[in-house]
Design an enzyme around this catalytic site. Structure first.
Site, PDB file in Angstrom:
ATOM      1  N   LYS A  42       1.415  -1.117  -0.188  1.00  0.00           N
ATOM      2  CA  LYS A  42      -0.132   0.117   0.021  1.00  0.00           C
ATOM      3  C   LYS A  42       0.624   1.024   0.145  1.00  0.00           C
ATOM      4  CE  LYS A  42      -2.746  -2.077   3.161  1.00  0.00           C
ATOM      5  NZ  LYS A  42      -3.311  -2.748   4.819  1.00  0.00           N
ATOM      6  N   GLY A  43       2.239   1.274   0.619  1.00  0.00           N
ATOM      7  CA  GLY A  43       3.143   2.132   0.583  1.00  0.00           C
ATOM      8  C   GLY A  43       3.598   3.245  -0.281  1.00  0.00           C
ATOM      9  N   ASP A  99       7.871   2.712  -2.121  1.00  0.00           N
ATOM     10  CA  ASP A  99       8.123   3.952  -1.465  1.00  0.00           C
ATOM     11  C   ASP A  99       9.207   4.596  -0.216  1.00  0.00           C
ATOM     12  OD1 ASP A  99       7.404   1.683   0.649  1.00  0.00           O
ATOM     13  OD2 ASP A  99       5.727   2.578   1.128  1.00  0.00           O
ATOM     14  N   ASP A 102      14.663   0.567   2.723  1.00  0.00           N
ATOM     15  CA  ASP A 102      15.027   0.967   4.142  1.00  0.00           C
ATOM     16  C   ASP A 102      15.916  -0.401   4.297  1.00  0.00           C
ATOM     17  OD1 ASP A 102      15.126   1.304   6.855  1.00  0.00           O
ATOM     18  OD2 ASP A 102      13.826  -0.215   7.298  1.00  0.00           O
ATOM     19  N   LYS A 130      17.241   5.485   2.552  1.00  0.00           N
ATOM     20  CA  LYS A 130      17.359   5.420   3.943  1.00  0.00           C
ATOM     21  C   LYS A 130      18.827   4.862   4.034  1.00  0.00           C
ATOM     22  CE  LYS A 130      13.687   4.944   7.499  1.00  0.00           C
ATOM     23  NZ  LYS A 130      12.869   4.360   8.429  1.00  0.00           N
ATOM     24  N   VAL A 152       9.506   6.890   9.466  1.00  0.00           N
ATOM     25  CA  VAL A 152       8.202   8.178   9.269  1.00  0.00           C
ATOM     26  C   VAL A 152       6.806   7.829   8.575  1.00  0.00           C
ATOM     27  CG1 VAL A 152      10.255   9.622   8.158  1.00  0.00           C
ATOM     28  CG2 VAL A 152       9.414   7.837   6.789  1.00  0.00           C
ATOM     29  N   ASP A 158       3.401   4.339   6.823  1.00  0.00           N
ATOM     30  CA  ASP A 158       2.540   3.976   7.218  1.00  0.00           C
ATOM     31  C   ASP A 158       2.908   3.751   9.482  1.00  0.00           C
ATOM     32  OD1 ASP A 158       2.990   1.733   6.946  1.00  0.00           O
ATOM     33  OD2 ASP A 158       2.261   1.103   8.443  1.00  0.00           O
ATOM     34  N   ARG A 164      -1.450   7.376   6.557  1.00  0.00           N
ATOM     35  CA  ARG A 164      -0.666   6.797   5.364  1.00  0.00           C
ATOM     36  C   ARG A 164      -1.498   8.434   4.786  1.00  0.00           C
ATOM     37  NH1 ARG A 164       1.160   2.046   4.150  1.00  0.00           N
ATOM     38  NH2 ARG A 164      -0.016   0.014   5.493  1.00  0.00           N
TER      39      ARG A 164
HETATM   40  P1  IMP Z   1      12.813  -2.949   3.698  1.00  0.00           P
HETATM   41  O1  IMP Z   1      12.597  -4.132   2.993  1.00  0.00           O
HETATM   42  O2  IMP Z   1      14.016  -2.905   4.971  1.00  0.00           O
HETATM   43  O3  IMP Z   1      13.778  -1.884   2.472  1.00  0.00           O
HETATM   44  O4  IMP Z   1      11.889  -2.178   3.547  1.00  0.00           O
HETATM   45  C1  IMP Z   1      10.971  -1.889   3.007  1.00  0.00           C
HETATM   46  C2  IMP Z   1       9.372  -1.441   3.625  1.00  0.00           C
HETATM   47  O5  IMP Z   1       9.025  -1.304   5.036  1.00  0.00           O
HETATM   48  C3  IMP Z   1       9.021   0.001   2.650  1.00  0.00           C
HETATM   49  O6  IMP Z   1       8.495  -0.685   0.913  1.00  0.00           O
HETATM   50  C4  IMP Z   1       7.855   0.469   3.832  1.00  0.00           C
HETATM   51  O7  IMP Z   1       6.484  -0.033   3.742  1.00  0.00           O
HETATM   52  C5  IMP Z   1       8.461   0.053   5.082  1.00  0.00           C
HETATM   53  N1  IMP Z   1       8.796   0.840   5.584  1.00  0.00           N
HETATM   54  C6  IMP Z   1      10.671   1.192   5.851  1.00  0.00           C
HETATM   55  N2  IMP Z   1      11.094   1.820   6.462  1.00  0.00           N
HETATM   56  C7  IMP Z   1       9.681   2.996   6.885  1.00  0.00           C
HETATM   57  C8  IMP Z   1       9.554   3.870   7.606  1.00  0.00           C
HETATM   58  O8  IMP Z   1      10.485   4.653   8.253  1.00  0.00           O
HETATM   59  N3  IMP Z   1       8.081   4.564   7.583  1.00  0.00           N
HETATM   60  C9  IMP Z   1       7.350   3.034   6.767  1.00  0.00           C
HETATM   61  N4  IMP Z   1       7.092   2.502   6.546  1.00  0.00           N
HETATM   62  C10 IMP Z   1       8.930   2.343   6.325  1.00  0.00           C
HETATM   63 MG    MG Z   2       5.923  -0.623   1.740  1.00  0.00          MG
END
Ligand code: IMP
Ligand code: MG
Length: 178
Positions: A42-43, A99, A102, A130, A152, A158, A164
């Site tokens: 959804k992000g 979105d 991370d 990030k 954030v 979210d 959101r």
């Molecule tokens: P990753 O797999 O750790 O790169 O995370 C990616 C997903 O985690 C993103 O699509 C977001 O849905 C969620 N996410 C990561 N950091 C944040 C944040 O600071 N706020 C909200 N959602 C986050």
């Molecule tokens: Mg997401």
């Protein structure tokens, strides 16, 4: 809703400007090509909607619904596809739009998933990056903003599926979240 945040990390105006710039850049890069854009829900719902409208090309769109978080602010490391593409993307120019990167686990997983469908060329676009938190070595081709290592919310992002719809991006103060 605003009362639980400090100042926005990114204001509506800053987001609007940057999305317009990204749209301009993507328009130039894909001029004359047949572009299919995939939004990751959804992000990315706000970012995707605004970005597609900032691109002056007749793009086609599709969505993937994916989840990697349980109810926490740390990734579970396991990504699940809840709903997959509806279009055949074989041989197509594809842009995957999410979105935030991370740890990088979600983007890495989704890239591999989409590549199995044999697109002609696959690029990625994220609103937020990030960098400090990377666990998988991966970079997006288009990045809106690099942000510090803070959780954030807003503009699609979210916490427990809330906030959101905040129209800007703010650092979540978990202490006052209820
Ligand atoms: P990753 O797999 O750790 O790169 O995370 C990616 C997903 O985690 C993103 O699509 C977001 O849905 C969620 N996410 C990561 N950091 C944040 C944040 O600071 N706020 C909200 N959602 C986050
Ligand atoms: Mg997401």
């Amino acid at each position: 809703m605003e009362r639980i945040y400090g100042k926005p990390l990114l204001t509506q105006e800053e987001i609007r400007k940057r999305v317009k710039d990204l749209g301009r850049q993507i328009t130039v890069d894909y001029e004359g090509k047949d572009l299919l854009m995939i939004g990751v829900l959804k992000g990315a719902y706000n970012f995707f909607s605004d970005l597609t409208r900032a691109i002056m090309l007749p793009v086609r769109i599709d969505f993937i619904i994916a989840t990697s978080y349980g109810m926490a602010t740390q990734t579970s490391g396991i990504v699940r596809i809840i709903s997959d593409l509806t279009e055949d993307i074989a041989g197509q120019d594809v842009l995957l739009v999410d979105d935030i990167i991370d740890s990088g686990i979600t983007t890495d997983f989704l890239k591999k998933h989409v590549l199995q469908k044999r697109p002609g060329r696959l690029k990625t676009c994220v609103l937020l990056d990030k960098k400090e938190r990377r666990k998988v070595e991966i970079e997006a081709d288009y990045v809106g903003f690099s942000i510090p290592n803070k959780y954030v919310v807003g503009y699609g992002l979210d916490y427990k599926n809330k906030y959101r719809n905040l129209p800007y991006i703010a650092v979540l103060d978990v202490n006052v979240e209820s």
